[in-house]
Motif scaffolding. Structure first.
Motif, short mmCIF file in Angstrom:
data_model
loop_
_atom_site.label_atom_id
_atom_site.label_comp_id
_atom_site.label_asym_id
_atom_site.label_seq_id
_atom_site.Cartn_x
_atom_site.Cartn_y
_atom_site.Cartn_z
N PHE A 104 0.73 -1.20 -0.03
CA PHE A 104 0.09 -0.03 0.03
C PHE A 104 0.82 1.27 -0.09
O PHE A 104 1.26 1.76 1.05
N GLN A 105 1.17 1.69 -1.24
CA GLN A 105 2.09 2.92 -1.07
C GLN A 105 1.41 3.98 -2.19
O GLN A 105 1.74 3.97 -3.45
N PRO A 106 0.68 4.73 -1.54
CA PRO A 106 -0.01 5.90 -2.35
C PRO A 106 1.05 6.84 -2.91
O PRO A 106 1.94 7.30 -2.43
N LYS A 107 0.61 6.95 -4.22
CA LYS A 107 1.51 7.77 -5.02
C LYS A 107 1.10 9.22 -4.87
O LYS A 107 0.07 9.48 -4.39
N PRO A 108 2.24 10.05 -4.99
CA PRO A 108 1.80 11.54 -4.95
C PRO A 108 0.77 11.99 -5.99
O PRO A 108 0.52 11.25 -7.02
N GLY A 109 -0.38 12.73 -5.74
CA GLY A 109 -1.59 13.19 -6.36
C GLY A 109 -2.46 12.34 -6.64
O GLY A 109 -3.10 12.80 -7.57
N PHE A 110 -2.37 11.29 -6.25
CA PHE A 110 -3.37 10.21 -6.43
C PHE A 110 -4.80 10.88 -6.41
O PHE A 110 -5.83 10.47 -7.22
N ALA A 111 -5.22 11.51 -5.37
CA ALA A 111 -6.57 12.08 -4.96
C ALA A 111 -7.14 12.99 -5.91
O ALA A 111 -8.19 12.65 -6.32
N TYR A 348 -27.50 7.74 -7.23
CA TYR A 348 -26.57 6.55 -7.59
C TYR A 348 -25.27 6.69 -7.06
O TYR A 348 -24.64 7.76 -7.42
N LEU A 349 -24.76 5.66 -6.39
CA LEU A 349 -23.40 5.94 -5.65
C LEU A 349 -22.56 4.96 -6.53
O LEU A 349 -22.67 3.56 -6.15
N LEU A 350 -21.69 5.25 -7.37
CA LEU A 350 -21.18 4.26 -8.24
C LEU A 350 -19.72 4.16 -7.77
O LEU A 350 -19.16 5.01 -7.69
N ASN A 351 -19.17 2.90 -7.50
CA ASN A 351 -18.05 2.65 -6.88
C ASN A 351 -16.67 2.45 -7.83
O ASN A 351 -16.92 2.00 -8.85
N ILE A 352 -15.63 3.12 -7.52
CA ILE A 352 -14.34 2.65 -8.09
C ILE A 352 -13.48 2.13 -7.01
O ILE A 352 -13.57 2.43 -5.99
N GLY A 353 -12.48 1.26 -7.49
CA GLY A 353 -11.35 0.43 -6.52
C GLY A 353 -10.35 0.88 -7.02
O GLY A 353 -9.65 -0.02 -7.99
N PRO A 354 -9.40 1.79 -6.54
CA PRO A 354 -8.10 2.15 -6.99
C PRO A 354 -7.03 1.02 -6.52
O PRO A 354 -7.40 0.51 -5.64
N LYS A 355 -6.12 1.28 -7.20
CA LYS A 355 -5.10 0.18 -6.79
C LYS A 355 -4.19 0.61 -5.60
O LYS A 355 -4.59 1.74 -5.34
N GLY A 356 -3.25 -0.24 -5.24
CA GLY A 356 -2.48 0.21 -3.83
C GLY A 356 -1.68 1.37 -3.85
O GLY A 356 -1.71 2.19 -2.89
N ASP A 357 -1.38 1.80 -5.35
CA ASP A 357 -0.77 3.06 -5.29
C ASP A 357 -1.59 4.30 -5.43
O ASP A 357 -1.47 5.58 -5.66
N GLY A 358 -3.03 4.06 -5.64
CA GLY A 358 -4.28 4.90 -5.66
C GLY A 358 -4.54 5.19 -7.13
O GLY A 358 -5.24 5.90 -7.51
#
Ligand code: FHN
Length: 487
Positions: A104-111, A348-358
């Motif tokens: 779990f290594q969030p990359k910069p700017g993922f958000a 409608y709340l539609l889901n996304i599942g980002p990867k370990g780095d976001g």
């Protein structure tokens, strides 16, 4: 007499700004309990942005995202919620954290990537997992050490909230009540709730009220450190373990409503209602337990008249990211779900599942951008609308804004004639894709007949806007004439 709904009983609020101009003001509670009542007008005002929004993005992201559905280098499954991987492999929290944290290594700017995609898709709000069942908190919490502050020296909640604000999006906190990490979470009491039993720490005696203190403490941090929060999305309770017994729910609701008076709250501090048929859940809904009902992975066939509701759904079959789940829904299905839900008065709340780095899986980006292209032309038929006046329509769905109706045509009529069971006089009628061109309308025995171009401007859902004279006067469906009794 105006009805004053007792929202809960609370304490007086003191707001102490931490930095000038920074809207993440610290919020503290003063000790004098004051009754919190809310008139239905005040409630409508508090709920109005949410009701108008109609479309939000759900984000499931946590340590499970780095595992991506794999354990000991083997896919755990190709279908189903990989955010439950710890339970699926029956790992205790230490083993799980050892495996998952390094991935779990969030990359910069993922958000900001998330928020830009949400905006482009046409979402008005984003609800993300501040903590899922695994128990790992994404904020820099002072309560415990299983959080991003202690493990990654980052406050991922602050990064995500600020990215949402930068895109002008409303922000919501999903927060798991269930906790597979906290040594005091008493799963032996939590009947009907999932737990990765099989780990090596079952024997430890558990003091659940200590877990509740932890839950309330972390919620307190989330509701006071990041400025105004628009939605709180609890998850989840069972008939055997809910409300005050499980979470000291009414106290939690009181505190949250004090710290965030404008917040919109879901209903999952309590179990879904006892009615057998979930379709009738709304008949029992008690707004003291929350503001809206949360049907999951389904669309109520006739909506939920009289209550606020929001369907949460996945793009494939998992909420958390998986390398092995390729069962993506089609863009057409997603757009028609959005229209169907809005036509029944829901969100409608539609889901996304980002990867370990976001980072966001490419299939997700394509699908969300596809919805966005449709919304660029047709969002008028979604935002700020209410349920349509028709029980059902053979060719599509209808949303409404006063005396303007938005007919979303899924099945374009081969003969170019669209029949709408309506008696009203038409004031204007045109395609949203071609607003300057008035369409010809005639009223006939079956109602209004609209002459359409031979080819649909959009095969997924082509929207016609009609403005009528007065409130919709719907024709009763023609009862099929009975065959004469044989003599
Ligand atoms: O167990 C969770 C699941 O992982 C996911 O978060 C969904 C989203 O609504 N809620 C629970 C299942 O109902």
């Amino acid at each position: 007499m105006k009805s004053l709904v007792p929202l809960s009983f609370g304490l007086l609020l003191v707001i102490a700004p931490c930095r000038a101009g920074d809207n993440t003001a610290e919020v503290t509670l003063s000790p004098t309990p004051v009754p919190i009542t809310e008139s239905s007008e005040q409630r409508d005002a508090r709920m109005s942005w949410w009701r108008d929004a109609r479309f939000g993005m759900f984000v499931h992201w946590g340590l499970y995202s780095g595992l991506a559905g794999t354990w000991n280098s083997k896919p755990v499954a190709t279908k189903g919620g990989m955010e439950w991987i710890q339970k699926m492999v029956k790992a205790d929290t230490d083993t799980y954290a050892r495996e998952a944290l390094p991935k779990f290594q969030p990359k910069p700017g993922f958000a900001s990537e998330w928020m830009k995609l949400a905006k482009e898709a046409g979402c008005k709000y984003v609800v993300f997992t501040t903590k899922h069942h695994e128990g790992f908190a994404l904020h820099d919490s002072k309560d415990g050490d299983f959080n991003a502050g202690a493990k990654l020296n980052r406050d991922l909640v602050r990064e995500i909230v600020e990215a949402a604000r930068a895109e002008g999006l409303r922000i919501g906190f999903y927060h798991s009540l269930i906790d597979w990490h906290d040594a005091n979470y008493d799963f032996t009491k939590a009947k009907g709730l999932p737990y990765p039993v099989g780990g090596n720490h079952e024997s430890i005696p558990r003091n659940h009220s200590k877990y509740i203190d932890h839950l309330h403490a972390q919620v307190g941090e989330l509701m006071t450190k990041y400025g105004p929060i628009d939605v709180v999305w609890w998850d989840f309770s069972s008939k055997g373990f809910e409300g005050d017994e499980a979470w000291h729910a009414s106290e939690l609701i009181r505190k949250v409503r004090e710290m965030q008076p404008g917040i919109v709250m879901n209903n999952r501090l309590y179990s879904a209602s006892t009615v057998k048929n979930a379709e009738n859940e709304h008949r029992e809904f008690n707004t003291a337990h929350g503001d809206f009902i949360t049907p999951e992975q389904r669309i109520p066939s006739t909506g939920m008249p009289g209550v606020d509701w929001e369907s949460c759904m996945t793009l494939n079959t998992t909420w958390g990211y998986s390398d092995h789940d390729h069962a993506w829904k089609s863009e057409q299905t997603l757009i028609r779900n959005l229209v169907d839900i809005a036509s029944k008065g829901g969100n409608y709340l539609l889901n996304i599942g980002p990867k370990g780095d976001g980072s966001i899986p490419p299939e997700t980006v394509t699908l969300m951008k596809g919805i966005g292209s449709w919304m660029k032309i047709n969002s008028e038929a979604i935002y700020g609308t209410t349920a349509g006046p028709f029980e059902s329509l053979p060719w599509g769905r209808c949303t409404r804004k006063g005396n303007t109706l938005y007919l979303s045509v899924f099945e374009w009529p081969k003969d170019g004639k669209l029949t709408v069971p309506l008696k009203n006089r038409v004031l204007s009628c045109s395609l949203l894709a071609d607003p300057s061109n008035q369409l010809t309308t005639n009223s006939g025995p079956l109602g209004l007949e609209i002459s359409l171009p031979s080819v649909a401007p959009d095969p997924t859902a082509a929207v016609i806007r009609i403005t009528i004279d007065g409130v919709p006067d719907v024709m009763e469906p023609m009862s099929t004439p009975k065959a004469p009794e044989n003599p």
